[in-house]
Design a protein around this motif. Sequence first.
Motif, short mmCIF file in Angstrom:
data_model
loop_
_atom_site.label_atom_id
_atom_site.label_comp_id
_atom_site.label_asym_id
_atom_site.label_seq_id
_atom_site.Cartn_x
_atom_site.Cartn_y
_atom_site.Cartn_z
N LEU A 1 11.70 8.72 12.16
CA LEU A 1 10.59 7.93 11.63
C LEU A 1 10.33 6.75 12.57
O LEU A 1 11.23 5.95 12.84
CB LEU A 1 10.93 7.42 10.22
N LEU A 2 9.10 6.64 13.07
CA LEU A 2 8.74 5.55 13.97
C LEU A 2 7.97 4.45 13.26
O LEU A 2 8.19 3.26 13.49
CB LEU A 2 7.87 6.08 15.13
N LYS A 3 7.02 4.86 12.40
CA LYS A 3 6.14 3.89 11.74
C LYS A 3 5.88 4.35 10.32
O LYS A 3 5.86 5.55 10.04
CB LYS A 3 4.80 3.76 12.47
N GLU A 4 5.61 3.39 9.44
CA GLU A 4 5.27 3.73 8.06
C GLU A 4 4.33 2.68 7.49
O GLU A 4 4.45 1.49 7.78
CB GLU A 4 6.54 3.80 7.22
N SER A 5 3.39 3.16 6.69
CA SER A 5 2.45 2.28 6.00
C SER A 5 2.30 2.84 4.59
O SER A 5 2.19 4.05 4.41
CB SER A 5 1.12 2.29 6.76
N GLN A 6 2.31 1.94 3.59
CA GLN A 6 2.25 2.44 2.23
C GLN A 6 1.41 1.54 1.34
O GLN A 6 1.48 0.31 1.45
CB GLN A 6 3.67 2.53 1.66
N THR A 7 0.60 2.17 0.50
CA THR A 7 -0.12 1.46 -0.57
C THR A 7 0.31 2.13 -1.87
O THR A 7 1.10 3.07 -1.86
CB THR A 7 -1.65 1.59 -0.40
N SER A 8 -0.25 1.69 -2.98
CA SER A 8 0.11 2.31 -4.26
C SER A 8 -0.35 3.76 -4.31
O SER A 8 0.21 4.57 -5.03
CB SER A 8 -0.49 1.51 -5.41
N GLN A 9 -1.37 4.11 -3.53
CA GLN A 9 -1.92 5.47 -3.59
C GLN A 9 -1.55 6.36 -2.40
O GLN A 9 -1.40 7.55 -2.55
CB GLN A 9 -3.45 5.41 -3.70
N VAL A 10 -1.44 5.78 -1.20
CA VAL A 10 -1.29 6.59 0.02
C VAL A 10 -0.09 6.11 0.84
O VAL A 10 0.10 4.92 1.05
CB VAL A 10 -2.56 6.51 0.89
N THR A 11 0.71 7.07 1.30
CA THR A 11 1.81 6.78 2.22
C THR A 11 1.52 7.50 3.54
O THR A 11 1.20 8.69 3.54
CB THR A 11 3.16 7.27 1.65
N ALA A 12 1.63 6.78 4.63
CA ALA A 12 1.40 7.33 5.97
C ALA A 12 2.65 7.09 6.81
O ALA A 12 3.19 5.98 6.82
CB ALA A 12 0.18 6.66 6.61
N ARG A 13 3.09 8.13 7.49
CA ARG A 13 4.29 8.01 8.33
C ARG A 13 4.05 8.70 9.65
O ARG A 13 3.40 9.73 9.73
CB ARG A 13 5.49 8.65 7.64
N GLU B 1 0.13 12.01 6.14
CA GLU B 1 -0.50 11.14 5.15
C GLU B 1 -0.56 11.91 3.84
O GLU B 1 -1.04 13.04 3.80
CB GLU B 1 -1.92 10.77 5.59
N CYS B 2 -0.01 11.31 2.77
CA CYS B 2 -0.03 11.98 1.48
C CYS B 2 -0.06 10.94 0.36
O CYS B 2 0.06 9.74 0.62
CB CYS B 2 1.17 12.91 1.32
N GLU B 3 -0.22 11.43 -0.86
CA GLU B 3 -0.21 10.53 -2.00
C GLU B 3 1.20 9.96 -2.18
O GLU B 3 2.19 10.67 -2.02
CB GLU B 3 -0.72 11.24 -3.27
N LEU C 1 -1.14 15.78 9.88
CA LEU C 1 -0.89 16.50 8.64
C LEU C 1 -1.36 15.62 7.48
O LEU C 1 -0.65 14.71 7.05
CB LEU C 1 0.61 16.80 8.54
N ASP C 2 -2.56 15.88 7.02
CA ASP C 2 -3.19 15.09 5.96
C ASP C 2 -3.84 16.06 4.96
O ASP C 2 -5.04 16.24 4.94
CB ASP C 2 -4.23 14.15 6.58
N PRO C 3 -2.98 16.73 4.15
CA PRO C 3 -3.50 17.79 3.27
C PRO C 3 -4.22 17.24 2.04
O PRO C 3 -4.09 16.05 1.72
CB PRO C 3 -2.23 18.53 2.86
N PRO C 4 -4.95 18.13 1.34
CA PRO C 4 -5.53 17.71 0.06
C PRO C 4 -4.41 17.22 -0.87
O PRO C 4 -3.30 17.76 -0.85
CB PRO C 4 -6.14 19.01 -0.48
#
Length: 194
Positions: free
Chosen positions: A178-190, A162-164, A131-134
């Motif tokens: 929730l198993l895993k998470e990665s985050q930057t200032s722009q993108v969060t992925a879970r 993956e979303c903003e 699930l990685d929408p616009p």
Amino acid sequence: MKRDVKKTQAANGAIRIISGQWRGRKLPVMNVQGLRPTTDRNKETLFNWLMAHTQDSRCLDVFAGSGGLGVEALSRYAKHVTFIELDKNVARNLQQNLITLKATEDSAKVLCGDALGYLKQLNDEFDLIFLDPPFNQNLVPKAIEGIEQGGLLAKDGLIYIECETQNAQYNVPPQWRLLKESQTSQVTARLYQG
């Protein structure tokens, strides 16, 4: 007007398959506003998370775009991927890339249309859902609701979102863990397990 149509139909970029049977292959990507293929770095992180789960899985790539996530899953021997893409030209490009890779109709299907509408029509269960929408269209909550109402996530299935980062405060069903998470200032992925 013709100039704009021509511009959206030109392939001006490429996605690279990171690993598996098609490792290193590059596939053309359409130049369409809002099309934002997952970066190689995020893809690598995701498929490291999914290492033990991809082979023989049935996958759903909800807002497929370039198809980068679903194609990567196929390269890593997923059994089947259903891709959903709204833009006809992008869907056609994705279909052509699957033909180039010699992906069979048994292993891949491209549905062209509104993803949220298709979520109400599908009657399959999927082991992996991407699930990685616009961005900036608030599609994550509606897609989660469609997936849950349609019973599309198989028991113990995994869903990657993956979303903003500024819109990463969505709610998930209580049974999703929730198993895993990665985050930057722009993108969060879970990565969740249902």
